[in-house]
Scaffold this motif. Structure first.
Motif, PDB file in Angstrom:
ATOM      1  N   ALA A  89      20.815  38.102  48.680  1.00 17.23           N
ATOM      2  CA  ALA A  89      20.950  38.091  50.143  1.00 17.23           C
ATOM      3  C   ALA A  89      22.208  37.329  50.524  1.00 17.23           C
ATOM      4  O   ALA A  89      22.661  36.454  49.787  1.00 17.23           O
ATOM      5  CB  ALA A  89      19.726  37.442  50.778  1.00 17.23           C
ATOM      6  N   TRP A  90      22.791  37.663  51.668  1.00 24.99           N
ATOM      7  CA  TRP A  90      23.983  36.954  52.118  1.00 24.99           C
ATOM      8  C   TRP A  90      23.939  36.753  53.627  1.00 24.99           C
ATOM      9  O   TRP A  90      23.327  37.528  54.352  1.00 24.99           O
ATOM     10  CB  TRP A  90      25.257  37.700  51.714  1.00 24.99           C
ATOM     11  CG  TRP A  90      25.380  39.087  52.272  1.00 24.99           C
ATOM     12  CD1 TRP A  90      25.984  39.460  53.442  1.00 24.99           C
ATOM     13  CD2 TRP A  90      24.883  40.300  51.679  1.00 24.99           C
ATOM     14  NE1 TRP A  90      25.900  40.824  53.613  1.00 24.99           N
ATOM     15  CE2 TRP A  90      25.224  41.365  52.561  1.00 24.99           C
ATOM     16  CE3 TRP A  90      24.182  40.594  50.500  1.00 24.99           C
ATOM     17  CZ2 TRP A  90      24.897  42.690  52.290  1.00 24.99           C
ATOM     18  CZ3 TRP A  90      23.851  41.918  50.245  1.00 24.99           C
ATOM     19  CH2 TRP A  90      24.205  42.944  51.123  1.00 24.99           C
ATOM     20  N   ARG A  91      24.577  35.694  54.091  1.00 19.04           N
ATOM     21  CA  ARG A  91      24.687  35.420  55.520  1.00 19.04           C
ATOM     22  C   ARG A  91      25.886  34.515  55.732  1.00 19.04           C
ATOM     23  O   ARG A  91      26.095  33.568  54.971  1.00 19.04           O
ATOM     24  CB  ARG A  91      23.415  34.735  56.036  1.00 19.04           C
ATOM     25  CG  ARG A  91      23.349  34.604  57.557  1.00 19.04           C
ATOM     26  CD  ARG A  91      22.075  33.933  58.017  1.00 19.04           C
ATOM     27  NE  ARG A  91      20.886  34.746  57.896  1.00 19.04           N
ATOM     28  CZ  ARG A  91      20.533  35.724  58.755  1.00 19.04           C
ATOM     29  NH1 ARG A  91      21.301  36.024  59.775  1.00 19.04           N
ATOM     30  NH2 ARG A  91      19.431  36.407  58.573  1.00 19.04           N
ATOM     31  N   ARG A  95      31.564  38.996  55.046  1.00 17.45           N
ATOM     32  CA  ARG A  95      30.736  39.651  54.031  1.00 17.45           C
ATOM     33  C   ARG A  95      31.311  39.280  52.671  1.00 17.45           C
ATOM     34  O   ARG A  95      32.512  39.416  52.464  1.00 17.45           O
ATOM     35  CB  ARG A  95      30.765  41.164  54.251  1.00 17.45           C
ATOM     36  CG  ARG A  95      29.570  41.902  53.663  1.00 17.45           C
ATOM     37  CD  ARG A  95      29.349  43.261  54.320  1.00 17.45           C
ATOM     38  NE  ARG A  95      30.544  44.076  54.355  1.00 17.45           N
ATOM     39  CZ  ARG A  95      31.104  44.526  55.478  1.00 17.45           C
ATOM     40  NH1 ARG A  95      30.584  44.247  56.637  1.00 17.45           N
ATOM     41  NH2 ARG A  95      32.201  45.253  55.429  1.00 17.45           N
ATOM     42  N   LEU A 125      25.866  48.855  56.571  1.00 19.15           N
ATOM     43  CA  LEU A 125      25.586  49.304  55.218  1.00 19.15           C
ATOM     44  C   LEU A 125      24.078  49.313  55.005  1.00 19.15           C
ATOM     45  O   LEU A 125      23.401  48.333  55.312  1.00 19.15           O
ATOM     46  CB  LEU A 125      26.224  48.366  54.190  1.00 19.15           C
ATOM     47  CG  LEU A 125      27.703  48.014  54.376  1.00 19.15           C
ATOM     48  CD1 LEU A 125      28.167  47.104  53.250  1.00 19.15           C
ATOM     49  CD2 LEU A 125      28.544  49.268  54.440  1.00 19.15           C
ATOM     50  N   VAL A 134      18.919  48.312  50.486  1.00 21.79           N
ATOM     51  CA  VAL A 134      19.934  47.428  51.066  1.00 21.79           C
ATOM     52  C   VAL A 134      19.845  47.520  52.581  1.00 21.79           C
ATOM     53  O   VAL A 134      19.785  48.628  53.137  1.00 21.79           O
ATOM     54  CB  VAL A 134      21.361  47.826  50.623  1.00 21.79           C
ATOM     55  CG1 VAL A 134      22.396  46.915  51.269  1.00 21.79           C
ATOM     56  CG2 VAL A 134      21.494  47.787  49.109  1.00 21.79           C
ATOM     57  N   ILE A 135      19.818  46.382  53.244  1.00 22.09           N
ATOM     58  CA  ILE A 135      19.973  46.353  54.691  1.00 22.09           C
ATOM     59  C   ILE A 135      21.044  45.320  55.029  1.00 22.09           C
ATOM     60  O   ILE A 135      21.299  44.384  54.265  1.00 22.09           O
ATOM     61  CB  ILE A 135      18.658  46.011  55.432  1.00 22.09           C
ATOM     62  CG1 ILE A 135      18.100  44.668  54.958  1.00 22.09           C
ATOM     63  CG2 ILE A 135      17.650  47.120  55.260  1.00 22.09           C
ATOM     64  CD1 ILE A 135      16.908  44.193  55.778  1.00 22.09           C
ATOM     65  N   SER A 136      21.695  45.485  56.173  1.00 27.99           N
ATOM     66  CA  SER A 136      22.760  44.548  56.543  1.00 27.99           C
ATOM     67  C   SER A 136      23.022  44.674  58.034  1.00 27.99           C
ATOM     68  O   SER A 136      22.474  45.558  58.702  1.00 27.99           O
ATOM     69  CB  SER A 136      24.038  44.855  55.759  1.00 27.99           C
ATOM     70  OG  SER A 136      24.549  46.117  56.137  1.00 27.99           O
ATOM     71  N   GLY A 137      23.856  43.796  58.556  1.00 23.88           N
ATOM     72  CA  GLY A 137      24.189  43.884  59.971  1.00 23.88           C
ATOM     73  C   GLY A 137      25.109  42.750  60.395  1.00 23.88           C
ATOM     74  O   GLY A 137      25.713  42.076  59.568  1.00 23.88           O
ATOM     75  N   GLY A 138      25.195  42.572  61.728  1.00 22.20           N
ATOM     76  CA  GLY A 138      26.031  41.514  62.287  1.00 22.20           C
ATOM     77  C   GLY A 138      27.292  42.056  62.912  1.00 22.20           C
ATOM     78  O   GLY A 138      27.375  43.233  63.292  1.00 22.20           O
ATOM     79  N   PHE A 143      27.924  37.899  59.642  1.00 16.81           N
ATOM     80  CA  PHE A 143      27.318  39.012  58.909  1.00 16.81           C
ATOM     81  C   PHE A 143      26.077  38.550  58.150  1.00 16.81           C
ATOM     82  O   PHE A 143      25.954  37.384  57.786  1.00 16.81           O
ATOM     83  CB  PHE A 143      28.315  39.596  57.895  1.00 16.81           C
ATOM     84  CG  PHE A 143      29.460  40.344  58.514  1.00 16.81           C
ATOM     85  CD1 PHE A 143      29.251  41.525  59.206  1.00 16.81           C
ATOM     86  CD2 PHE A 143      30.758  39.872  58.381  1.00 16.81           C
ATOM     87  CE1 PHE A 143      30.311  42.218  59.759  1.00 16.81           C
ATOM     88  CE2 PHE A 143      31.829  40.562  58.937  1.00 16.81           C
ATOM     89  CZ  PHE A 143      31.599  41.737  59.622  1.00 16.81           C
ATOM     90  N   TRP A 144      25.171  39.482  57.867  1.00 19.57           N
ATOM     91  CA  TRP A 144      23.993  39.221  57.041  1.00 19.57           C
ATOM     92  C   TRP A 144      23.638  40.482  56.277  1.00 19.57           C
ATOM     93  O   TRP A 144      24.023  41.586  56.669  1.00 19.57           O
ATOM     94  CB  TRP A 144      22.803  38.785  57.909  1.00 19.57           C
ATOM     95  CG  TRP A 144      22.444  39.795  58.966  1.00 19.57           C
ATOM     96  CD1 TRP A 144      22.906  39.846  60.255  1.00 19.57           C
ATOM     97  CD2 TRP A 144      21.599  40.951  58.809  1.00 19.57           C
ATOM     98  NE1 TRP A 144      22.389  40.939  60.901  1.00 19.57           N
ATOM     99  CE2 TRP A 144      21.577  41.627  60.049  1.00 19.57           C
ATOM    100  CE3 TRP A 144      20.844  41.446  57.750  1.00 19.57           C
ATOM    101  CZ2 TRP A 144      20.848  42.800  60.248  1.00 19.57           C
ATOM    102  CZ3 TRP A 144      20.106  42.612  57.940  1.00 19.57           C
ATOM    103  CH2 TRP A 144      20.120  43.268  59.189  1.00 19.57           C
ATOM    104  N   GLY A 145      22.887  40.298  55.177  1.00 16.07           N
ATOM    105  CA  GLY A 145      22.405  41.459  54.443  1.00 16.07           C
ATOM    106  C   GLY A 145      21.571  41.042  53.258  1.00 16.07           C
ATOM    107  O   GLY A 145      21.539  39.861  52.876  1.00 16.07           O
ATOM    108  N   VAL A 146      20.874  42.022  52.654  1.00 17.34           N
ATOM    109  CA  VAL A 146      20.077  41.765  51.458  1.00 17.34           C
ATOM    110  C   VAL A 146      19.984  43.053  50.649  1.00 17.34           C
ATOM    111  O   VAL A 146      19.939  44.150  51.221  1.00 17.34           O
ATOM    112  CB  VAL A 146      18.672  41.229  51.822  1.00 17.34           C
ATOM    113  CG1 VAL A 146      17.883  42.231  52.636  1.00 17.34           C
ATOM    114  CG2 VAL A 146      17.893  40.839  50.574  1.00 17.34           C
TER     115      VAL A 146
END
Lengths: 163, 434
Positions: A89-91, A95, A125, A134-138, A143-146
């Protein structure tokens, strides 16, 4: 190497903090192996490439390795008891290097992105397959995603644990 | 023609605010009309003609555009007005495709240079991909506002800037390298910060922006660029923050639209908040946002939706839809509508918007079936109340903790965006107000 043995201890303990000297982005050649779906040693590869510090916390059936990035963002890598990374996961403001973090699964993300045409709509993405989610946004600056490999999730793992 | 529409809108705002908020000076019994020029006409339309070309051609929707004039620094003749530049309150910086610039102008736009005296290029991330190109300077004019020697980006530039560095494309998504892929001839990012990377790039790091050293062999090494909040800028500035006056924020004023949508609409982008008689806060409520020292990024407010608190929410004219997570609302089934909401009947939603200052507002709006609305009038570029779910995988988690209030939120409103560290109408930014 010493990190790997330390991690084995971490899984049975509660918290350990590792503060390592960060490497500047792009200053070192990329280690070949990336994290998602790989052994724990790839977390150290990611830490090195991203110039991050890492803190590992056991959550029972899995361990969360939080990579603190220089831009105050964070990457979380989730490992099973056998050390295999089953989610990333990222935030943060930017990105991160998903090619590094997702390994061969990066190509799947890119193929899905390329499959959309027509109106741009700014859809983030995303991948919804049986072997990769995979989901993401921002927006720029936040940005965020996993990314998750469902088959590798440890028994009893809930998606709410990814937050 | 645009100018006349803008003046009319300016007068409407003036009367709506009961004289505006520029006050504080001694009252005058017979105000003298002043020819204000701190605004530009905005259109929501089908986009530049290049979008409609070829098998992937399309009609754009819910994208707000302005025209921006770029000149070679110091020249009043080597200039070009670029239409269909997207107005984006969710990003920072002016970016224009090299392909739409006259070659004689492009060649007269000097590159920014780094400590090695090499040209500078930039990678900039959007939620669905990235852009890459050279960083050059221009004398920019938008409405009546001018900025001399302003750094901006030439998207998909050629020569030594043609090849996208691996560390740029590694963040994933599409290489938005054409007008058709990007949806506009360029973009003017006028969000809450003064520069597009801030302190993150000052030590060679990155945020959504990554700067590169570009010798004649190409761009590879990531470089540091100072976060100067005023000229001379090393990063791309928020063009509004770079203005000599009216530089504390913007107001995007768009009319409302019927439930069916409409072909096009026109509105106005004002520069400055409380700096002129036409840009006062009036009765607008201020919702303060996170700053660039927040770990999750700047410009964030809290939304409360379905009982869940979503601390990573934001207002964004650059989003064409409302993006939010609600696993109970059915998604569309047609391929072209992947991830969009297609409720069986029109839903009334009521997310609460809450500033970090505690001010809150319940935004009641109608969420329409995206497929029905788009297909009913395929030529319409103004579509109200359409949303998408960025989390189609873990529907019950509210993973993102985010509600993105896109351009449909802006219809029928005057939305203020105040810049970080700038006092606007008596309150220090960053904030949104409406």
């Amino acid at each position: 190497m010493w990190l790997r043995s330390l991690a084995r201890n971490v899984a049975g303990l509660s918290v350990v903090g590792l503060s390592l000297v960060g490497l500047s982005l792009g200053a070192s050649p990329s280690p070949a192996r990336a994290a998602l779906g790989r052994a724990y040693s790839s977390v150290e590869s990611d830490r090195s490439v991203l110039g991050a510090t890492v803190q590992s916390v056991s959550a029972g059936a899995y361990t969360v390795h939080t990579l603190a990035l220089a831009n105050r963002g964070a990457v979380k890598e989730f490992t099973r008891p056998d050390g295999v990374v089953f989610a990333v996961a990222w935030r943060g403001p930017g990105r991160p290097d998903l090619r590094q973090l997702l390994g061969e699964h990066f190509d799947t993300v890119q193929a899905e992105a390329a499959a959309t045409s027509g109106r741009r709509l700014g859809r983030p993405l995303s991948v919804n397959r049986s072997d990769l989610m995979v989901i993401s946004g921002g927006h720029p600056g936040a940005f965020w995603g996993v990314a998750v490999i469902p088959q590798l999730q440890p028994a009893g793992f809930s998606a709410s644990g990814l937050k | 023609m645009f100018r006349r529409a803008g003046v009319l809108a300016a007068m409407l705002v003036l009367s709506a605010c009961g004289g505006g908020g520029g006050g504080g000076s001694s009252p005058s019994p017979t105000p003298t009309p002043v020819a204000l020029t701190n605004f530009a006409a905005v259109t929501v339309d089908q986009g530049p003609p290049a979008l409609a070309v070829g098998p992937n051609g399309y009609i754009e929707s819910d994208v707000a555009y302005v025209s921006v004039t770029v000149c070679a620094p110091g020249s009043s003749t080597n200039c070009q007005t670029i239409d269909h530049v997207q107005v984006d309150t969710g990003s920072i910086g002016l970016r224009i495709f090299g392909s739409v610039l006259n070659p004689s102008l492009l060649s007269a736009l000097p590159s920014e240079t780094d400590t090695s005296a090499n040209p500078v290029a930039e990678c900039y991330q959007y939620v669905d991909g990235y852009v890459f190109g050279s960083v050059r300077t221009t004398d920019m004019t938008i409405g009546g506002e001018k900025v001399a020697n302003m750094p901006f980006q030439v998207l998909a530039d050629t020569g030594q800037f043609a090849s996208v560095p691996r560390s740029c494309s590694s963040a994933g998504g599409s290489n938005l390298s054409t007008v058709q892929a990007f949806g506009s001839n360029g973009i003017i990012g006028i969000g809450t910060t003064t520069t597009d990377c801030g302190v993150y790039c000052a030590s060679g790091g990155q945020s959504a922006a990554i700067y590169y050293d570009c010798p004649s062999t190409g761009c590879n090494a990531v470089i540091a660029r100072a976060a100067n909040a005023s000229a001379p800028f090393q990063q791309l500035p928020n063009p509004v923050a770079a203005m000599s006056v009216d530089n504390n924020g913007t107001i995007l004023v768009l009319p409302s639209t019927p439930a069916s949508g409409q072909p096009t609409l026109t509105g106005t982008l004002y520069f400055g908040i409380g700096t002129q008689s036409n840009n006062g806060l009036g009765s607008a409520t201020i919702y303060t946002t996170s700053t660039s020292s927040s770990s999750n990024g700047p410009g964030l407010i809290t939304a409360i939706y379905n009982g869940q608190t979503l601390p990573n929410s934001f207002l964004d004219s650059g989003s064409s839809l409302y993006f939010f997570e609600d696993g109970a609302i059915p998604l569309c089934t047609s391929a072209g509508f992947k991830g969009l909401y297609c409720p069986a009947t029109t839903l009334t939603l009521s997310p609460v918007i809450k500033g970090l200052n505690g001010a809150s507002y319940t935004d009641t709006f109608s969420l329409y079936n995206a497929e029905t609305v788009f297909n009913a009038n395929p030529s319409y570029s103004v579509i109200p109340g359409v949303g998408a779910n960025p989390n189609i995988i873990f529907p019950s988690t509210a993973y993102a903790g985010s509600f993105d209030f896109g351009l449909p939120f802006f219809f029928g409103r005057s939305v203020y965006t105040a810049i970080e560290g700038r006092t606007a109408g008596g309150t220090v930014g960053p904030y949104y107000a409406f």
